[in-house]
Write an enzyme that holds these catalytic residues in place. Structure first.
Site, PDB file in Angstrom:
ATOM      1  CG  ASN A  53      12.301  -2.395 -24.606  1.00 53.72           C
ATOM      2  OD1 ASN A  53      12.435  -2.211 -23.395  1.00 53.72           O
ATOM      3  ND2 ASN A  53      11.145  -2.219 -25.232  1.00 53.72           N
ATOM      4  CE  LYS A  55       9.396  -5.645 -25.427  1.00 56.76           C
ATOM      5  NZ  LYS A  55       8.318  -6.009 -26.311  1.00 56.76           N
ATOM      6  CG  HIS A 139       7.902   0.193 -26.704  1.00 56.85           C
ATOM      7  ND1 HIS A 139       6.880  -0.719 -26.604  1.00 56.85           N
ATOM      8  CD2 HIS A 139       8.954  -0.473 -27.262  1.00 56.85           C
ATOM      9  CE1 HIS A 139       7.294  -1.895 -27.073  1.00 56.85           C
ATOM     10  NE2 HIS A 139       8.550  -1.767 -27.478  1.00 56.85           N
ATOM     11  CD  GLU A 141       5.610  -4.002 -25.285  1.00 58.19           C
ATOM     12  OE1 GLU A 141       6.461  -3.745 -24.421  1.00 58.19           O
ATOM     13  OE2 GLU A 141       5.783  -4.859 -26.181  1.00 58.19           O
ATOM     14  CD  GLU A 211       9.957  -1.039 -31.570  1.00 55.65           C
ATOM     15  OE1 GLU A 211      10.726  -1.996 -31.473  1.00 55.65           O
ATOM     16  OE2 GLU A 211       9.326  -0.574 -30.602  1.00 55.65           O
ATOM     17  N   GLY A 217       6.953  -8.778 -30.637  1.00 54.10           N
ATOM     18  CA  GLY A 217       6.707  -9.926 -29.763  1.00 54.10           C
ATOM     19  C   GLY A 217       5.873 -11.021 -30.409  1.00 54.10           C
ATOM     20  CB  SER A 257       9.756 -10.566 -34.300  1.00 53.68           C
ATOM     21  OG  SER A 257       8.567 -10.544 -33.533  1.00 53.68           O
TER      22      SER A 257
END
Ligand code: PEP
Length: 296
Positions: A53, A55, A139, A141, A211, A217, A257
């Site tokens: 991904n 992003k 996701h 985010e 996730e 991250g 991660s």
């Protein structure tokens, strides 16, 4: 034995299982891949799926195409299905660079309307028409920065499935929910809301990405034993929502991660069928090693 009953038994025992295996992605094109996949054992005939991904990266078309170029020599004979979710403006160019490789191009999100006065929005058919074979939905985010609710995520999943693409539904608990011991409950809710109205038949094109938000991250990888337990619980929830056969066939990726150092151990867990990789997917050597994982 009548010819009709012979034909019936051939359909039930050979044709139907074969067609189901193709639909669920259990049969992957490369013989090499299949040989490696079979090592996972009869119960785990789910083709592993490593997804990157990108992003909001990289920041120019030139950087995006050169990153894609540098992945090509690392994609020789992969032990899994691979896709990368690319920013919209780069999808066509990156698809062109990766043509002829086993790396697919995917979208990071789509809008749930087909077309119309929705400034800035991108439809599922648009990304499909420029070469995407999957799109992410939900996701963390998108949920936290752009406010995608479970209902919005569900509309996106259904809109993706109206095309021929597959949907990767991302779910996962926040740090607070993890610390409060609510991991399985949060995932169960996001799963059932995200899949509301998705037919059993369409589940052959759904991938779940677990996730944990606290691992995205941050450099904190969920320990593989813990991730395995969460994946088991997600699979049990899929069995409740659909059936044990469907639960056994759906691929569940881990994301948070993932690096070349953690991928092998994660991939050795029976219910971890792949990884969704953010940061490490932007470094060709790292993503190359991750997509060429070796089970620990
Ligand atoms: C992600 O973006 O889905 C992700 C898991 O990111 P990272 O690998 O950087 O934690």
């Amino acid at each position: 034995v009548s010819p009709v009953s012979t034909m019936k038994s051939f359909i039930m025992t050979t044709l139907l299982p074969l067609s189901y295996a193709f639909q669920t992605g259990r049969v992957f094109q490369s013989v090499h891949t299949r040989a490696k996949v079979e090592v996972r054992g009869a119960m785990e005939m789910r083709t592993p799926f490593i997804a990157g991904n990108w992003k909001e990266n990289p920041v120019t078309l030139q950087d995006a195409t050169s990153l894609a170029e540098s992945l090509k020599p690392l994609a020789g004979s992969l032990p899994c299905e691979v896709g990368i979710a690319v920013p919209y403006p780069f999808i066509s160019a990156v698809a062109g660079v990766l043509e002829g490789t086993d790396i697919q191009v995917m979208a990071q999100s789509i809008h749930f309307e087909d077309s119309g006065a929705f400034t800035g929005a991108v439809a599922a058919t648009m990304v499909e028409s420029v070469g995407c074979s999957y799109s992410l939905a939900g996701h963390s985010e998108r949920r936290s920065v752009f406010g995608d609710s479970d209902a919005v995520v569900n509309s996106k999943v259904k809109k993706i499935l109206e095309t021929k693409m597959g949907a990767i539904l991302c779910i996962g608990e926040t740090q607070g929910e993890f610390e409060a011991g609510l991991t399985n409950e949060v995932n169960a809710i996001q799963l059932s809301k995200g899949l509301s109205g998705v037919s059993a038949e369409d589940m052959s094109r759904v991938v779940i990405a677990y996730e944990p938000v606290w691992a995205i991250g941050t450099g904190l990888v969920c320990p593989s034993d813990t991730a395995q337990l969460v994946h088991e619980s997600i699979r049990a929830q899929l069995a409740k929502l659909y059936s044990s056969e469907i639960a056994d066939s759906v691929r569940i990726q881990y994301g948070g991660s993932v690096t070349p150092d953690s991928v092998d151990e994660l991939m050795s867990k029976p219910d971890i069928d792949g990884c969704l990789v953010g940061g490490a997917s932007l470094v060709a050597e790292k993503f190359g090693r991750i997509m060429n994982f070796e089970e620990a």
